[in-house]
Design a protein around this motif. Structure first.
Motif, PDB file in Angstrom:
ATOM      1  N   VAL A 560       0.860  -1.177   0.000  1.00 50.09           N
ATOM      2  CA  VAL A 560       0.000   0.000   0.000  1.00 50.09           C
ATOM      3  C   VAL A 560       0.900   1.230   0.000  1.00 50.09           C
ATOM      4  O   VAL A 560       1.692   1.436   0.924  1.00 50.09           O
ATOM      5  CB  VAL A 560      -0.943   0.015   1.211  1.00 50.09           C
ATOM      6  N   THR A 561       0.803   2.042  -1.098  1.00 49.16           N
ATOM      7  CA  THR A 561       1.619   3.252  -1.216  1.00 49.16           C
ATOM      8  C   THR A 561       0.687   4.427  -1.474  1.00 49.16           C
ATOM      9  O   THR A 561      -0.541   4.279  -1.626  1.00 49.16           O
ATOM     10  CB  THR A 561       2.634   3.116  -2.373  1.00 49.16           C
ATOM     11  N   ASN A 562       1.301   5.623  -1.541  1.00 53.78           N
ATOM     12  CA  ASN A 562       0.510   6.817  -1.825  1.00 53.78           C
ATOM     13  C   ASN A 562      -0.092   6.784  -3.222  1.00 53.78           C
ATOM     14  O   ASN A 562      -1.113   7.420  -3.491  1.00 53.78           O
ATOM     15  CB  ASN A 562       1.380   8.068  -1.655  1.00 53.78           C
ATOM     16  N   ARG A 563       0.578   6.112  -4.117  1.00 55.49           N
ATOM     17  CA  ARG A 563       0.094   6.047  -5.512  1.00 55.49           C
ATOM     18  C   ARG A 563      -0.867   4.895  -5.733  1.00 55.49           C
ATOM     19  O   ARG A 563      -1.373   4.708  -6.827  1.00 55.49           O
ATOM     20  CB  ARG A 563       1.281   5.896  -6.469  1.00 55.49           C
ATOM     21  N   GLY A 564      -1.061   4.072  -4.732  1.00 56.84           N
ATOM     22  CA  GLY A 564      -1.995   2.967  -4.867  1.00 56.84           C
ATOM     23  C   GLY A 564      -1.336   1.662  -4.451  1.00 56.84           C
ATOM     24  O   GLY A 564      -0.352   1.644  -3.679  1.00 56.84           O
ATOM     25  N   LEU A 565      -1.876   0.552  -4.938  1.00 52.68           N
ATOM     26  CA  LEU A 565      -1.394  -0.780  -4.593  1.00 52.68           C
ATOM     27  C   LEU A 565      -0.333  -1.207  -5.600  1.00 52.68           C
ATOM     28  O   LEU A 565      -0.539  -1.137  -6.816  1.00 52.68           O
ATOM     29  CB  LEU A 565      -2.556  -1.775  -4.601  1.00 52.68           C
ATOM     30  N   VAL A 566       0.805  -1.703  -5.102  1.00 52.98           N
ATOM     31  CA  VAL A 566       1.904  -2.180  -5.951  1.00 52.98           C
ATOM     32  C   VAL A 566       2.064  -3.676  -5.697  1.00 52.98           C
ATOM     33  O   VAL A 566       2.316  -4.096  -4.560  1.00 52.98           O
ATOM     34  CB  VAL A 566       3.216  -1.436  -5.636  1.00 52.98           C
ATOM     35  N   PRO A 567       1.900  -4.550  -6.718  1.00 51.40           N
ATOM     36  CA  PRO A 567       2.016  -6.001  -6.518  1.00 51.40           C
ATOM     37  C   PRO A 567       3.399  -6.381  -6.020  1.00 51.40           C
ATOM     38  O   PRO A 567       4.410  -5.887  -6.499  1.00 51.40           O
ATOM     39  CB  PRO A 567       1.733  -6.577  -7.910  1.00 51.40           C
ATOM     40  N   ILE A 568       3.425  -7.279  -5.019  1.00 52.96           N
ATOM     41  CA  ILE A 568       4.691  -7.788  -4.481  1.00 52.96           C
ATOM     42  C   ILE A 568       4.917  -9.219  -4.952  1.00 52.96           C
ATOM     43  O   ILE A 568       5.987  -9.559  -5.457  1.00 52.96           O
ATOM     44  CB  ILE A 568       4.681  -7.738  -2.938  1.00 52.96           C
ATOM     45  N   CYS A 569       3.892 -10.064  -4.799  1.00 52.90           N
ATOM     46  CA  CYS A 569       4.011 -11.476  -5.203  1.00 52.90           C
ATOM     47  C   CYS A 569       2.608 -12.065  -5.359  1.00 52.90           C
ATOM     48  O   CYS A 569       1.625 -11.497  -4.889  1.00 52.90           O
ATOM     49  CB  CYS A 569       4.821 -12.280  -4.173  1.00 52.90           C
ATOM     50  N   TYR A 570       2.547 -13.227  -6.038  1.00 51.92           N
ATOM     51  CA  TYR A 570       1.305 -13.965  -6.189  1.00 51.92           C
ATOM     52  C   TYR A 570       1.207 -14.984  -5.061  1.00 51.92           C
ATOM     53  O   TYR A 570       2.222 -15.471  -4.530  1.00 51.92           O
ATOM     54  CB  TYR A 570       1.255 -14.676  -7.535  1.00 51.92           C
ATOM     55  N   LEU A 571      -0.048 -15.336  -4.681  1.00 49.05           N
ATOM     56  CA  LEU A 571      -0.283 -16.230  -3.549  1.00 49.05           C
ATOM     57  C   LEU A 571      -1.097 -17.436  -3.996  1.00 49.05           C
ATOM     58  O   LEU A 571      -1.950 -17.348  -4.896  1.00 49.05           O
ATOM     59  CB  LEU A 571      -1.037 -15.490  -2.433  1.00 49.05           C
ATOM     60  N   ARG A 572      -0.771 -18.562  -3.305  1.00 43.91           N
ATOM     61  CA  ARG A 572      -1.552 -19.786  -3.518  1.00 43.91           C
ATOM     62  C   ARG A 572      -1.406 -20.635  -2.264  1.00 43.91           C
ATOM     63  O   ARG A 572      -0.312 -20.684  -1.683  1.00 43.91           O
ATOM     64  CB  ARG A 572      -1.032 -20.551  -4.726  1.00 43.91           C
ATOM     65  N   SER A 573      -2.494 -21.286  -1.870  1.00 43.72           N
ATOM     66  CA  SER A 573      -2.409 -22.147  -0.686  1.00 43.72           C
ATOM     67  C   SER A 573      -3.421 -23.263  -0.798  1.00 43.72           C
ATOM     68  O   SER A 573      -4.572 -23.040  -1.205  1.00 43.72           O
ATOM     69  CB  SER A 573      -2.676 -21.337   0.596  1.00 43.72           C
ATOM     70  N   GLN A 574      -2.954 -24.480  -0.468  1.00 43.90           N
ATOM     71  CA  GLN A 574      -3.850 -25.629  -0.452  1.00 43.90           C
ATOM     72  C   GLN A 574      -4.359 -25.927   0.968  1.00 43.90           C
ATOM     73  O   GLN A 574      -5.314 -26.673   1.142  1.00 43.90           O
ATOM     74  CB  GLN A 574      -3.109 -26.855  -1.016  1.00 43.90           C
ATOM     75  N   ARG A 575      -3.719 -25.305   1.966  1.00 42.81           N
ATOM     76  CA  ARG A 575      -4.105 -25.580   3.362  1.00 42.81           C
ATOM     77  C   ARG A 575      -5.000 -24.485   3.917  1.00 42.81           C
ATOM     78  O   ARG A 575      -5.811 -24.731   4.825  1.00 42.81           O
ATOM     79  CB  ARG A 575      -2.844 -25.700   4.226  1.00 42.81           C
ATOM     80  N   LEU A 576      -4.829 -23.253   3.438  1.00 44.53           N
ATOM     81  CA  LEU A 576      -5.566 -22.122   4.001  1.00 44.53           C
ATOM     82  C   LEU A 576      -6.540 -21.560   2.983  1.00 44.53           C
ATOM     83  O   LEU A 576      -6.275 -21.602   1.767  1.00 44.53           O
ATOM     84  CB  LEU A 576      -4.580 -21.022   4.434  1.00 44.53           C
TER      85      LEU A 576
END
Length: 612
Positions: A560-576
């Motif tokens: 979360v920045t002043n200019r908006g949302l900047v992607p950091i990484c993609y997520l995936r989970s089989q347990r959660l």
């Protein structure tokens, strides 16, 4: 002497023409016929040795004009073309000069098969030097083999036609005779003109102007005239044969007509008509014979006059020949002098030629040397190119082998990765099962706690009832309270024990996962491949990919920045269940399994918690 033969040829041609006309008077031409052959050739003259002008298809209807032995003279279709000299046509392609003969090809050596009258406009199809290829006029004729044409059957002759035909044909013959006489007079005038030209040429030769050239021209003219006379004589013989054949055919037709007339008369009992017809026929024959005798007598007189004139011309020609001989001798002397000069010029030219040849040989030697050097350079370049090509092919082969090896290694790595992924999935499945078991144990402990609380409530109710029942039951209530406290302590101890057991089991699952990871790393190291992905931790806000979700990635973690949302990484989970964390600021822990072609990392989430 040559002029005598020429005059005799003209007289013979006229007599044969008269005989042919007499025979033609008895024929049944012109008439219609049908072509019976598949492809019947059209010849310029009656013979297979003459030029082929075209062909008729089977079933074609045509107009037959006359017959000569085994050949029919027929009118030509528009598809047949002829060649005329350019000087016979004006700028509008109208015939301006006669005779305008149509030849089978562009040259006088080709046979002439028809004529075009003065004033007739011809359609020019091709221009070749002094010749023009044109469409033949409607009246043009040529020859086809009679064996491939079936004539239409004529109507049965009647007595009247048999009686009237000789008189009509005799009148036609007389008109043709007059035309032939006119042509003979024209030919005689042409012969006189040629003789006058020859005389004028002889006089010019006697004057000594261009004597040698004029003598040669005269000799060539004499040879040409002799050749023409020979050809004319041959054609006269041929025409005589044709006329004789036509006369025989005419006599045969006359006999057939007479027989037909006799049969018709016998059938009609008209003996007097037959006698009259016979008398008319005899009178016509007698008149024809008298006309022929008179024509022969006249021809003889013309022949004698022509011979006398030819003798005079021969005497003049002898004198002219003598003068020409003197001029020839002078020309020969002059030619010898010119020949001597030419010999000297030839010597000089020969010397110049030898010098030029010598220079050319030197130039050729130089060119050969240059060409040899160029050839050697070309061969060296080709050899070098072959070596370069060999090296290139070897390098390509080596690169191909290395690529095959790399591909094999990639396949092996992919197989190892798939095996590790399978082991990881198995570990995750086992961890899920342990987690489910722990959840079940926690749930059971919670149920026991609730049951204990319920029991406590019941006991409290009983105690309250006991308090209400009697004051003196205080001791018993104190005992019940003590029992309740003891039970609650026991329930809490059991819950704590269950929670501790769940933690121990989670620790065991983690140890098992680490053990499996170590085993996978050991196996990967044994095959020369990297181990399991390393652990990673990132913080940010969880955003769902929604329609852009794939089996590999369902959410994205953004800063979360002043200019908006900047992607950091993609997520995936089989347990959660990551959907429960959408929009929350969290800290995620998991393995970084970034695919090779992806711009951002891909985290397999193993743990997640909200940030403070």
């Amino acid at each position: 002497m040559q002029k005598t033969w020429f005059s005799l040829f003209l007289l013979s041609a006229w007599l044969f023409s008269a005989s042919w006309l007499a025979a033609q008077a008895e024929s049944s031409f012109p008439g219609m016929g049908t072509v019976t052959g598949s492809q019947v050739n059209i010849r310029a003259r009656p013979g297979t040795s003459f030029e082929n002008l075209g062909s008729f298809n089977q079933g074609t209807r045509l107009m037959v004009v006359s017959r000569l032995e085994d050949w029919y003279e027929v009118r030509l279709p528009e598809t047949v073309h002829g060649w005329v000299t350019a000087d016979t046509l004006d700028e509008n392609n109208v015939v301006q000069k006669e005779p305008c003969r149509l030849h089978a090809g562009p040259g006088l050596v080709f046979s002439a098969f028809a004529k075009a009258g003065k004033g007739v406009k011809l359609e020019v199809l091709e221009v070749l030097e002094n010749w023009r290829r044109v469409k033949v006029p409607p009246e043009a004729t040529a020859w086809v083999n009679a064996a491939y044409v079936a004539l239409d059957q004529p109507a049965e002759p009647t007595v009247t036609a048999a009686a009237e035909q000789p008189a009509a044909e005799a009148a036609k013959w007389a008109a043709e005779k007059a035309r032939q006489e006119a042509e003979l007079a024209k030919a005689k005038a042409e012969a006189d003109r040629i003789a006058a030209l020859a005389k004028a040429e002889a006089e010019r030769a006697a004057q000594g102007k261009h004597a040698a050239a004029e003598a040669e021209t005269k000799r060539q003219a004499a040879e040409l005239q002799a050749k023409m006379q020979a050809e004319a004589a041959a054609k006269a013989k041929e025409a005589a044969k044709e006329a004789e054949a036509k006369r025989i055919e005419a006599e045969r037709l006359a006999r057939e007509q007479a027989d037909a007339a006799a049969k018709a008369v016998q059938a009609a009992n008209a003996a007097e008509i037959v006698k009259a017809a016979e008398e008319k026929r005899l009178a016509a024959e007698l008149k024809a014979k008298e006309d022929a005798i008179a024509a022969a007598k006249e021809a003889e007189e013309l022949r004698l006059a022509a011979e006398k004139k030819l003798k005079e011309e021969e005497t003049k020609a002898v004198e002219a020949a003598k003068a020409a001989e003197a001029a020839r001798l002078a020309a020969e002397q002059k030619a010898k002098e010119e020949k001597a000069k030419a010999a000297e010029a030839a010597k000089a030219a020969e010397a110049a030629r030898l010098a030029a040849e010598k220079k050319a040989k030197e130039e050729e030697a130089k060119a050969i040397a240059i060409a040899k050097a160029a050839e050697e350079a070309r061969l060296a370049a080709e050899q070098k190119a072959k070596e370069e090509e060999t090296r290139r092919l070897a390098a390509e082969q080596k690169l191909k082998e290395e690529a095959e090896k790399a591909e094999a290694k990639a396949k092996e790595a992919e197989a190892a990765r798939l095996a590790a992924e399978e082991a990881r999935r198995a570990a995750e499945q086992k961890a899920k099962e342990e987690e489910a078991r722990l959840k079940a144990a926690a749930k059971e402990a919670e149920e026991r706690r609730l049951a204990a609380e319920q029991k406590i409530k019941e006991e409290e109710a009983k105690a309250a009832a006991a308090v209400k029942a009697a004051e003196e039951a205080a001791t018993r209530r104190a005992a019940a309270e003590a029992a309740r406290l003891e039970q609650e302590k026991k329930a809490r101890a059991e819950a704590e024990a269950a929670e501790l057991k769940a933690k121990e089991e989670a620790a065991k699952a983690k140890e098992e996962e680490e053990r499996l990871a170590k085993e996978a790393a050991a196996r990967s190291k044994a095959v020369g491949e990297p181990g399991l992905p390393k652990m990673a931790q990132h913080s940010g806000r969880v955003i769902s990919l929604q329609r852009n979700a794939t089996p590999e990635a369902t959410h994205v973690l953004c800063e979360v920045t002043n200019r908006g949302l900047v992607p950091i990484c993609y997520l995936r989970s089989q347990r959660l269940d990551l959907n429960q964390w959408e929009g929350a600021d969290v800290i995620v822990t998991g393995r970084d399994v970034k695919p090779p072609a992806w711009r951002l990392p891909l985290i397999h989430v193993l743990g997640i918690q909200k940030t403070q």
